[in-house]
Design an enzyme around this catalytic site. Sequence first.
Site, PDB file in Angstrom:
ATOM      1  N   GLY A  35       0.856  -1.181   0.000  1.00 44.04           N
ATOM      2  CA  GLY A  35       0.000   0.000   0.000  1.00 44.04           C
ATOM      3  C   GLY A  35       0.890   1.228   0.000  1.00 44.04           C
ATOM      4  O   GLY A  35       2.004   1.186   0.537  1.00 44.04           O
ATOM      5  N   TYR A 105     -10.106  -3.642  -6.512  1.00 46.02           N
ATOM      6  CA  TYR A 105     -10.066  -3.363  -5.079  1.00 46.02           C
ATOM      7  C   TYR A 105     -11.216  -4.057  -4.350  1.00 46.02           C
ATOM      8  O   TYR A 105     -12.339  -4.156  -4.858  1.00 46.02           O
ATOM      9  CB  TYR A 105     -10.201  -1.869  -4.810  1.00 46.02           C
ATOM     10  CG  TYR A 105      -8.994  -1.044  -5.172  1.00 46.02           C
ATOM     11  CD1 TYR A 105      -7.737  -1.347  -4.672  1.00 46.02           C
ATOM     12  CD2 TYR A 105      -9.121   0.071  -6.009  1.00 46.02           C
ATOM     13  CE1 TYR A 105      -6.635  -0.579  -4.992  1.00 46.02           C
ATOM     14  CE2 TYR A 105      -8.020   0.847  -6.332  1.00 46.02           C
ATOM     15  CZ  TYR A 105      -6.783   0.515  -5.829  1.00 46.02           C
ATOM     16  OH  TYR A 105      -5.691   1.278  -6.147  1.00 46.02           O
ATOM     17  N   ARG A 107     -11.719  -3.108  -0.654  1.00 46.56           N
ATOM     18  CA  ARG A 107     -11.158  -2.435   0.525  1.00 46.56           C
ATOM     19  C   ARG A 107     -12.182  -1.602   1.295  1.00 46.56           C
ATOM     20  O   ARG A 107     -11.809  -0.924   2.259  1.00 46.56           O
ATOM     21  CB  ARG A 107      -9.985  -1.560   0.098  1.00 46.56           C
ATOM     22  CG  ARG A 107     -10.365  -0.417  -0.815  1.00 46.56           C
ATOM     23  CD  ARG A 107      -9.194   0.174  -1.575  1.00 46.56           C
ATOM     24  NE  ARG A 107      -8.151   0.742  -0.748  1.00 46.56           N
ATOM     25  CZ  ARG A 107      -7.057   1.335  -1.243  1.00 46.56           C
ATOM     26  NH1 ARG A 107      -6.879   1.426  -2.560  1.00 46.56           N
ATOM     27  NH2 ARG A 107      -6.140   1.827  -0.445  1.00 46.56           N
ATOM     28  N   TYR A 169      -4.024  10.091  -7.470  1.00 43.07           N
ATOM     29  CA  TYR A 169      -5.465  10.025  -7.731  1.00 43.07           C
ATOM     30  C   TYR A 169      -5.888   8.600  -8.084  1.00 43.07           C
ATOM     31  O   TYR A 169      -5.264   7.946  -8.916  1.00 43.07           O
ATOM     32  CB  TYR A 169      -5.849  10.967  -8.873  1.00 43.07           C
ATOM     33  CG  TYR A 169      -7.306  10.879  -9.239  1.00 43.07           C
ATOM     34  CD1 TYR A 169      -8.278  11.368  -8.369  1.00 43.07           C
ATOM     35  CD2 TYR A 169      -7.715  10.290 -10.436  1.00 43.07           C
ATOM     36  CE1 TYR A 169      -9.621  11.277  -8.683  1.00 43.07           C
ATOM     37  CE2 TYR A 169      -9.064  10.198 -10.762  1.00 43.07           C
ATOM     38  CZ  TYR A 169     -10.010  10.693  -9.881  1.00 43.07           C
ATOM     39  OH  TYR A 169     -11.345  10.593 -10.184  1.00 43.07           O
ATOM     40  N   GLY A 279       3.907   0.019  -7.007  1.00 38.45           N
ATOM     41  CA  GLY A 279       4.825   0.578  -6.018  1.00 38.45           C
ATOM     42  C   GLY A 279       5.943   1.412  -6.621  1.00 38.45           C
ATOM     43  O   GLY A 279       6.793   1.931  -5.893  1.00 38.45           O
ATOM     44  N   ASP A 282       5.724   4.923  -5.326  1.00 34.24           N
ATOM     45  CA  ASP A 282       6.053   4.954  -3.894  1.00 34.24           C
ATOM     46  C   ASP A 282       7.560   4.834  -3.678  1.00 34.24           C
ATOM     47  O   ASP A 282       8.132   5.487  -2.798  1.00 34.24           O
ATOM     48  CB  ASP A 282       5.333   3.821  -3.163  1.00 34.24           C
ATOM     49  CG  ASP A 282       3.840   3.841  -3.396  1.00 34.24           C
ATOM     50  OD1 ASP A 282       3.258   4.939  -3.423  1.00 34.24           O
ATOM     51  OD2 ASP A 282       3.248   2.765  -3.569  1.00 34.24           O
TER      52      ASP A 282
END
Length: 342
Positions: A35, A105, A107, A169, A279, A282
């Site tokens: 995440g 997703y 979640r 986004y 990722g 990130d």
Amino acid sequence: MSKKVVTMGEIMLRLSTPGYERFTQAKIFDVVYGGGEANVAVSLANYGFNSYFVSKLPANPIGQSAVNHLKRFGVTTDYISRGGERVGLYFLETGASMRPSKVVYDRANSAIAEADILDFDFDEIFKDAQWFHFSGITPALSEKAAILTEEALKAAKRHGVTVSVDLNYRKKLWTPERAKEVMTNLMQYVDVCIGNEEDAEKVLGFKPGKTDVTKGELELDGYKDIFRQMKEQFDFKYVVTTLRESYSASDNGWSALIYDGNEFYHSRKYDVRIVDRVGGGDSFAGGLIYGLLNTEKDFKEALEFAVAASALKHTIKGDFNLVTVDEVETLVNGDASGRVQR
């Protein structure tokens, strides 16, 4: 003393189809955790920082497994609150050539989406911290998560902590209208803003000139125009974007652009054969934070470190960027040969 860095967000259970199988083919799934902000926390722990991840996870074996996964890679989990009903899930089908990757997703109503301000002592969390990083994904999770994010930001500023955001986004989580409403307000607390062309447009309303990533083309003047506008409107110290030239799902060009209010700097570009692109942004954020906190680097060197780190991430399965400072510096210094190291 090692620098204290804090990130806050959701860590999810990731279920990936093996190899390049489609969802409709898969009989089993590969399991990892990941995440946005958790990925950044792992990068920063790899680079030797005292890296804290703030979240809420259920007090059950799946929640504990997520905590254990973070600890395995050196992240401090002392500020993870326990409770709530579930860990969020996401399913990943890895694309190849002209077939794109797909994410589904699951979640809704996760523990962090339902978390309350009282679950966290933000003054304790930000005591002696140097940096706080969050993304646009966290306030998109729920109204409560948006309120929680702003409370964290207020506390970070009370403690003199530098704040970075990855606009990130996600159209499956909220509308551009809602994103702009929430995120524009949060920008008052931000020092370093990271976002690609879609983020800048959908989240803050800025659109670069002639760029179309689906054609693998970049028009840097368009970015320079919106960077100036963003700096003027929000008084960011740095405005940064990754530049992904998507030749196919398997091959991308990867570079970045940074603006400090006086100078634009475009990094070296890497042509990357992708193993796992999840990722990637990130890992760029983690590399940038490392570089900007490293007093021996200027902002251009920080950007080069971030681009190299994230280029390497594209070659690693899973959400986390499991590279060392030395490995990144080797690439920055020009060794992209991929030769076996003995």
